[in-house]
Design an enzyme around this catalytic site. Sequence first.
Site, PDB file in Angstrom:
ATOM      1  N   ASP A  82     -14.216 -19.221  15.411  1.00 30.12           N
ATOM      2  CA  ASP A  82     -14.869 -20.432  15.900  1.00 30.12           C
ATOM      3  C   ASP A  82     -16.371 -20.275  15.711  1.00 30.12           C
ATOM      4  OD1 ASP A  82     -15.370 -18.538  17.859  1.00 30.12           O
ATOM      5  OD2 ASP A  82     -13.834 -19.323  19.197  1.00 30.12           O
ATOM      6  N   HIS A 432      -6.617 -17.314  11.380  1.00 30.29           N
ATOM      7  CA  HIS A 432      -7.111 -18.345  12.303  1.00 30.29           C
ATOM      8  C   HIS A 432      -8.641 -18.350  12.230  1.00 30.29           C
ATOM      9  CE1 HIS A 432      -6.828 -20.763  16.104  1.00 30.29           C
ATOM     10  NE2 HIS A 432      -8.036 -20.236  16.297  1.00 30.29           N
ATOM     11  N   ASP A 484       2.289 -14.668  10.336  1.00 29.41           N
ATOM     12  CA  ASP A 484       1.128 -15.137   9.573  1.00 29.41           C
ATOM     13  C   ASP A 484       1.041 -16.657   9.665  1.00 29.41           C
ATOM     14  OD1 ASP A 484      -1.042 -15.322   7.930  1.00 29.41           O
ATOM     15  OD2 ASP A 484       0.036 -14.839   6.077  1.00 29.41           O
ATOM     16  N   GLU A 493      -6.206 -14.211  14.459  1.00 29.15           N
ATOM     17  CA  GLU A 493      -7.649 -14.367  14.557  1.00 29.15           C
ATOM     18  C   GLU A 493      -8.316 -13.000  14.445  1.00 29.15           C
ATOM     19  OE1 GLU A 493     -10.900 -17.059  16.919  1.00 29.15           O
ATOM     20  OE2 GLU A 493      -9.143 -16.393  18.044  1.00 29.15           O
TER      21      GLU A 493
END
Length: 534
Positions: A82, A432, A484, A493
């Site tokens: 993020d 991710h 995955d 992540e």
Amino acid sequence: MSDVSGRFVVAAAVVAVSLAMAAAAAAHDYGEALSKSLLYFEAQRSGRLPYNQRVRWRGHSGLTDGLEQGVDLVGGYYDAGDHVKFGLPMAFTVTMLSWSVLEYGEEIAAAGELGHALHAIKWGTDYFIKAHTHPNVLWTQVGDGDSDHYCWQRPEDMTTSRHAYKVDAENPGSEVAAETAAAMAAASIVFRRAGDAHYAHLLLHHAQQLFEFGDKYRGRYDESVEVVKNYYPSSSGYKDELLWAALWLHRATGRREYLDYAVDNADDFGGTGWAVSEFSWDIKYAGLQVLASKLLVEEKHLSSQQREVLEKYRSKAEYYVCSCMGRNPGGAAHNAGRTPAGLLFIRPWNNLQYVSNAAFLLTVYSDVLSYLSLPLLCPDPDAAADEAAPAAADAGEVLEFARSQADYILGTNPMATSYLVGYGEAYPRRVHHRAASSASYARDRDFIGCLQGFDSWYSAAAENPHDLVGAVVGGPNGNDVFTDHRGAYMQTEACTYNTAPMVGVFSRLMELERRRRGEDAPPSSTSPVAEDDL
């Protein structure tokens, strides 16, 4: 002798341990793993990217960070997939990168990667200099985790809040102040050795101010910056960070006052009391216990009291090492968990962060044991005080266990999958990660809206357009099974602090393999990196 007068030179005993491990060495290319690990940090950069940026699918981002508060907070690292800049894990990342270079800088230089390692450290420390705007003010976060997670956008397209948060005398944050002090102190040693005395002095100046701030105005940072509680809460409090920072400042300055701080507060702050099975961005006890143990090797003029307390630190370091290796008496209550295939398993969410940190600490501690010519002791807590503990392992076995964890990450596991992205043939393809899962900003500058990315990229079954090379993902579950899928964020992540300690581990193992093959060290230069290149 402190680090001021020179780096800890691995003794001849360490070389002997390395040679003894020849038969068990794995057929992994640790040099390749090292190079790719350092590349990953370029994918995590925030701010205006340099001309020599190697990850070309990234672009400039966060160019107005801090503008709302009237401070320049452009730069630094995004912690994971993020776009929030969290100060505590970012500082820990830089500390571990710096420690890797301090321990294994010659090996990194021999691989031709020292310049990249210094770049990775400096990208973080340049940001910390900006964030430390006053002796008692540190900006600790940019962005809001809740709103950020609501969107799936490239960092170049961010529309979420970039509000900045700080700690100060009225709203203290000792954990983040002390960890940032540790990072800047460790980095100051790195850059002093690299020949940049001016930058090293600047970092040390900030480190000393931040330590004084964190110690004088004590308080938990997640009580002052409450928005961080859902993401990076402090479970161990701030006393471990204060001890950790004091030891790093002692190494950086050689000043007795910092060593005295770690010695005088060892009991009250838990440094010689906490016996732990994990080391992380939150819980620093095992790391500071290993760091204190190294002083028994490096310092030649310790007082009897200092040596006694440092030995207490070392006994707790041995508990941690014994726990990782499953050698502590008392069963599961005193030993770290394992998967059926032997991977350390602490928690389901991003477990490989604990594995990479353990691999690093055990690698460093094996060198300590070699230098001291001592075995690893795992005493029974119920044994009589005068009963000597039997030797549980030698230095070679400790290093071998660290190698086994690194090899698992590189693909020696039941899934035959490398959890270092880009290494080997099979590795996670759906990490991710907002930027890696979206179209390259360099090729497609059409704006991606907040929710648009969920439909176009997050939910897609296709592989990510870009490999997040060098990222260590969260890893498999407790049964060695890995999914995955971008939605399996606990496993797919990656975080900066997963990869940072592996820089040191891969460097040490690369040297181990070279010695196993009987090769001479390749020509390398540890000469200063030009300031213009940094």
